[in-house]
Design a protein around this motif. Structure first.
Motif, PDB file in Angstrom:
ATOM      1  N   ALA A   3       0.830  -1.211   0.000  1.00 52.63           N
ATOM      2  CA  ALA A   3       0.000   0.000   0.000  1.00 52.63           C
ATOM      3  C   ALA A   3       0.866   1.263   0.000  1.00 52.63           C
ATOM      4  CB  ALA A   3      -0.922  -0.006   1.220  1.00 52.63           C
ATOM      5  N   LYS A   4       1.969   1.219   0.750  1.00 53.50           N
ATOM      6  CA  LYS A   4       2.869   2.372   0.813  1.00 53.50           C
ATOM      7  C   LYS A   4       3.525   2.617  -0.545  1.00 53.50           C
ATOM      8  CE  LYS A   4       3.888   1.851   5.740  1.00 53.50           C
ATOM      9  NZ  LYS A   4       4.923   1.550   6.761  1.00 53.50           N
ATOM     10  N   PHE A   5       3.940   1.524  -1.197  1.00 56.11           N
ATOM     11  CA  PHE A   5       4.526   1.665  -2.524  1.00 56.11           C
ATOM     12  C   PHE A   5       3.505   2.216  -3.517  1.00 56.11           C
ATOM     13  CE2 PHE A   5       8.086  -1.221  -1.344  1.00 56.11           C
ATOM     14  CZ  PHE A   5       9.116  -0.477  -1.900  1.00 56.11           C
ATOM     15  N   THR A   6       2.279   1.740  -3.395  1.00 59.00           N
ATOM     16  CA  THR A   6       1.218   2.215  -4.288  1.00 59.00           C
ATOM     17  C   THR A   6       0.983   3.707  -4.113  1.00 59.00           C
ATOM     18  OG1 THR A   6       0.132   0.052  -4.179  1.00 59.00           O
ATOM     19  CG2 THR A   6      -1.188   1.903  -4.976  1.00 59.00           C
ATOM     20  N   VAL A   7       0.945   4.156  -2.849  1.00 64.00           N
ATOM     21  CA  VAL A   7       0.747   5.585  -2.552  1.00 64.00           C
ATOM     22  C   VAL A   7       1.881   6.415  -3.140  1.00 64.00           C
ATOM     23  CG1 VAL A   7       0.701   7.305  -0.707  1.00 64.00           C
ATOM     24  CG2 VAL A   7      -0.631   5.200  -0.478  1.00 64.00           C
ATOM     25  N   LEU A   8       3.123   5.946  -2.978  1.00 59.68           N
ATOM     26  CA  LEU A   8       4.284   6.681  -3.502  1.00 59.68           C
ATOM     27  C   LEU A   8       4.259   6.747  -5.022  1.00 59.68           C
ATOM     28  CD1 LEU A   8       7.188   5.400  -1.204  1.00 59.68           C
ATOM     29  CD2 LEU A   8       6.232   7.699  -1.274  1.00 59.68           C
ATOM     30  N   ILE A   9       3.913   5.638  -5.658  1.00 62.69           N
ATOM     31  CA  ILE A   9       3.866   5.612  -7.124  1.00 62.69           C
ATOM     32  C   ILE A   9       2.780   6.550  -7.648  1.00 62.69           C
ATOM     33  CG2 ILE A   9       3.336   4.167  -9.125  1.00 62.69           C
ATOM     34  CD1 ILE A   9       4.646   1.822  -7.576  1.00 62.69           C
ATOM     35  N   VAL A  10       1.587   6.476  -7.032  1.00 62.65           N
ATOM     36  CA  VAL A  10       0.482   7.357  -7.440  1.00 62.65           C
ATOM     37  C   VAL A  10       0.844   8.817  -7.215  1.00 62.65           C
ATOM     38  CG1 VAL A  10      -1.889   8.054  -6.900  1.00 62.65           C
ATOM     39  CG2 VAL A  10      -1.310   5.625  -7.070  1.00 62.65           C
ATOM     40  N   LEU A  11       1.466   9.118  -6.064  1.00 66.50           N
ATOM     41  CA  LEU A  11       1.868  10.493  -5.760  1.00 66.50           C
ATOM     42  C   LEU A  11       2.898  10.988  -6.762  1.00 66.50           C
ATOM     43  CD1 LEU A  11       1.609  12.868  -3.818  1.00 66.50           C
ATOM     44  CD2 LEU A  11       3.360  11.817  -2.374  1.00 66.50           C
ATOM     45  N   ALA A  12       3.850  10.125  -7.121  1.00 63.53           N
ATOM     46  CA  ALA A  12       4.874  10.511  -8.100  1.00 63.53           C
ATOM     47  C   ALA A  12       4.235  10.804  -9.454  1.00 63.53           C
ATOM     48  CB  ALA A  12       5.918   9.404  -8.225  1.00 63.53           C
ATOM     49  N   ILE A  13       3.284   9.961  -9.872  1.00 60.69           N
ATOM     50  CA  ILE A  13       2.610  10.160 -11.161  1.00 60.69           C
ATOM     51  C   ILE A  13       1.797  11.451 -11.159  1.00 60.69           C
ATOM     52  CG2 ILE A  13       0.816   9.243 -12.699  1.00 60.69           C
ATOM     53  CD1 ILE A  13       1.756   6.423 -11.873  1.00 60.69           C
ATOM     54  N   VAL A  14       1.082  11.702 -10.065  1.00 60.51           N
ATOM     55  CA  VAL A  14       0.277  12.934  -9.953  1.00 60.51           C
ATOM     56  C   VAL A  14       1.159  14.175 -10.021  1.00 60.51           C
ATOM     57  CG1 VAL A  14      -1.162  14.305  -8.380  1.00 60.51           C
ATOM     58  CG2 VAL A  14      -1.619  11.862  -8.679  1.00 60.51           C
ATOM     59  N   LEU A  15       2.282  14.138  -9.296  1.00 58.41           N
ATOM     60  CA  LEU A  15       3.201  15.286  -9.301  1.00 58.41           C
ATOM     61  C   LEU A  15       3.835  15.492 -10.677  1.00 58.41           C
ATOM     62  CD1 LEU A  15       4.964  14.836  -5.836  1.00 58.41           C
ATOM     63  CD2 LEU A  15       3.423  16.688  -6.510  1.00 58.41           C
ATOM     64  N   ILE A  16       4.161  14.393 -11.354  1.00 57.48           N
ATOM     65  CA  ILE A  16       4.732  14.495 -12.705  1.00 57.48           C
ATOM     66  C   ILE A  16       3.728  15.122 -13.664  1.00 57.48           C
ATOM     67  CG2 ILE A  16       5.460  13.152 -14.718  1.00 57.48           C
ATOM     68  CD1 ILE A  16       6.841  11.214 -12.752  1.00 57.48           C
ATOM     69  N   LEU A  17       2.479  14.669 -13.603  1.00 59.41           N
ATOM     70  CA  LEU A  17       1.434  15.228 -14.473  1.00 59.41           C
ATOM     71  C   LEU A  17       1.187  16.703 -14.146  1.00 59.41           C
ATOM     72  CD1 LEU A  17      -1.111  12.259 -14.537  1.00 59.41           C
ATOM     73  CD2 LEU A  17       0.442  12.979 -16.361  1.00 59.41           C
ATOM     74  N   ALA A  18       1.175  17.023 -12.847  1.00 60.81           N
ATOM     75  CA  ALA A  18       0.997  18.425 -12.444  1.00 60.81           C
ATOM     76  C   ALA A  18       2.154  19.275 -12.956  1.00 60.81           C
ATOM     77  CB  ALA A  18       0.906  18.515 -10.917  1.00 60.81           C
ATOM     78  N   PHE A  19       3.365  18.742 -12.851  1.00 58.56           N
ATOM     79  CA  PHE A  19       4.546  19.479 -13.316  1.00 58.56           C
ATOM     80  C   PHE A  19       4.491  19.707 -14.829  1.00 58.56           C
ATOM     81  CE2 PHE A  19       8.922  19.988 -14.682  1.00 58.56           C
ATOM     82  CZ  PHE A  19       9.439  20.841 -13.725  1.00 58.56           C
ATOM     83  N   LEU A  20       3.974  18.715 -15.554  1.00 58.65           N
ATOM     84  CA  LEU A  20       3.940  18.817 -17.009  1.00 58.65           C
ATOM     85  C   LEU A  20       2.868  19.770 -17.514  1.00 58.65           C
ATOM     86  CD1 LEU A  20       4.447  15.094 -18.134  1.00 58.65           C
ATOM     87  CD2 LEU A  20       6.016  17.003 -18.500  1.00 58.65           C
ATOM     88  N   PHE A  21       1.677  19.761 -16.873  1.00 57.41           N
ATOM     89  CA  PHE A  21       0.522  20.426 -17.480  1.00 57.41           C
ATOM     90  C   PHE A  21       0.037  21.690 -16.763  1.00 57.41           C
ATOM     91  CE2 PHE A  21       0.109  15.892 -18.736  1.00 57.41           C
ATOM     92  CZ  PHE A  21       0.300  16.071 -20.102  1.00 57.41           C
ATOM     93  N   VAL A  22       0.446  21.906 -15.495  1.00 51.67           N
ATOM     94  CA  VAL A  22      -0.007  23.112 -14.788  1.00 51.67           C
ATOM     95  C   VAL A  22       0.606  24.354 -15.445  1.00 51.67           C
ATOM     96  CG1 VAL A  22       0.148  24.408 -12.632  1.00 51.67           C
ATOM     97  CG2 VAL A  22      -0.446  21.982 -12.588  1.00 51.67           C
ATOM     98  N   ASP A  23      -0.249  25.337 -15.752  1.00 46.69           N
ATOM     99  CA  ASP A  23       0.167  26.603 -16.381  1.00 46.69           C
ATOM    100  C   ASP A  23       0.895  26.384 -17.701  1.00 46.69           C
ATOM    101  OD1 ASP A  23      -0.904  28.064 -14.298  1.00 46.69           O
ATOM    102  OD2 ASP A  23       0.973  28.120 -13.166  1.00 46.69           O
TER     103      ASP A  23
END
Length: 314
Positions: A3-23
């Motif tokens: 579960a911890k690995f899943t949370v980290l992977i999901v968080l990393a993906i969300v942050l990457i997408l936010a970094f790519l597409f925000v503004d």
């Protein structure tokens, strides 16, 4: 643990997408390739620092030590300062990022190899002797850099100042390609020694009693650590406390001695920390500070906490 690995992977993906597409503003052809380069640089840097710190702490059996104690960060700044001091910021070594990268990594690896050769040449020398020598050389390089910075032209000093702090802006794609190739080679080479890390964490005496060729494994893992730190430092600049912060957070989150879990977890946490920090730098502070300042501040506070915690346990 899954579960911890899943949370980290999901968080990393969300942050990457936010970094790519925000503004992004709809200018995809220009913005996305540039941001992808930053993401790749962050992943490489985060992976290199996390892996090298976890391995280094396993070898030294100490949770408050990082590879920066070997003086590689100080040597990097000394090389940059030395070149600018004698040749100026417009010479080929400074202007061509590929040449600068190869020279910086090469000299740091040579320095590490000489250090290890002198250490392991004599019988009876332990790993703490290496740390002491590295600390002395690190102080020497830092002092010499400071001396030249005082004498240097103020305009040239601005170039040095840019290299004092880690930055993921204007990452050179050719340097990224060299870094990817080097780290893939290191990953393949170090994979054969990864199975020994759990034994190394027991300490030298126990490892030797269990049949491990301690000096052979430690020599080669230290070379891997030195090259990884050299690549990360030459790629984006020094981030002193990132390794300390990531390694200890990983050990708190994954209470296990399995290095397969610890190494994977530390790399994910490092990537999350760097991408999150870069988002804060760009979207909150609007580039008024650098990611290394934020991480070193948090890491420094955490380092003091660890020292106080260890002091109480004594």
């Amino acid at each position: 643990m899954k579960a911890k690995f899943t949370v980290l992977i999901v968080l990393a993906i969300v942050l990457i997408l936010a970094f790519l597409f925000v503004d992004a503003g709809g200018n995809w052809d220009y913005i996305i390739p540039r941001r992808l380069k930053k993401i790749l640089a962050i992943v490489l840097t985060g992976g290199a620092i996390a892996y090298s710190t976890m391995v280094f702490q396993t070898i030294t059996n100490n949770r408050i030590l990082t590879p920066s104690i070997l003086g590689l960060d100080s040597l990097y700044m000394f090389i940059q300062t030395l070149v600018i001091f004698f040749f100026g910021s417009t010479n080929l070594t400074m202007a061509n990022k590929n040449i600068n990268f190869l020279i910086s990594v090469g000299l740091m690896v040579v320095f590490s190899a000489i250090l290890y050769k002198l250490l392991f040449k004599r019988e009876g020398q332990n790993i703490y002797f290496l740390l002491l020598i590295g600390l002395i050389f690190g102080t020497l390089f830092q002092s010499m850099s400071s001396f030249m910075e005082v004498l240097i032209d103020p305009n040239e000093f601005l170039t040095i100042q840019d290299r004092m702090f880690a930055s993921f802006n204007n990452v050179n794609s050719e340097i990224l390609l060299i870094s990817v190739i080097a780290m893939l080679i290191l990953a393949l080479y170090s994979a054969r020694f990864a199975k020994y890390l759990d034994v190394l964490s027991l300490g030298k005496d126990h490892a030797v009693n269990l049949g491990l060729d301690y000096d052979y494994v430690v020599k080669r893992m230290l070379v891997v650590v030195a090259i990884l730190v050299s690549i990360a430092t030459a790629l984006v600049g020094p981030i002193t406390f990132l390794g300390l912060l990531v390694a200890n957070v990983t050990q708190q989150m994954f209470k296990t001695y399995s290095h397969k879990v610890l190494l994977s977890g530390s790399i994910l946490i490092s990537i999350v920390a760097l991408i999150g920090g870069q988002l804060v730098v760009e979207r909150v502070f609007t580039f008024s500070t650098t990611i290394s300042v934020i991480i070193n501040f948090i890491g420094g506070v955490y380092f003091i906490y660890l020292l106080l915690k260890e002091n109480k346990s004594w």
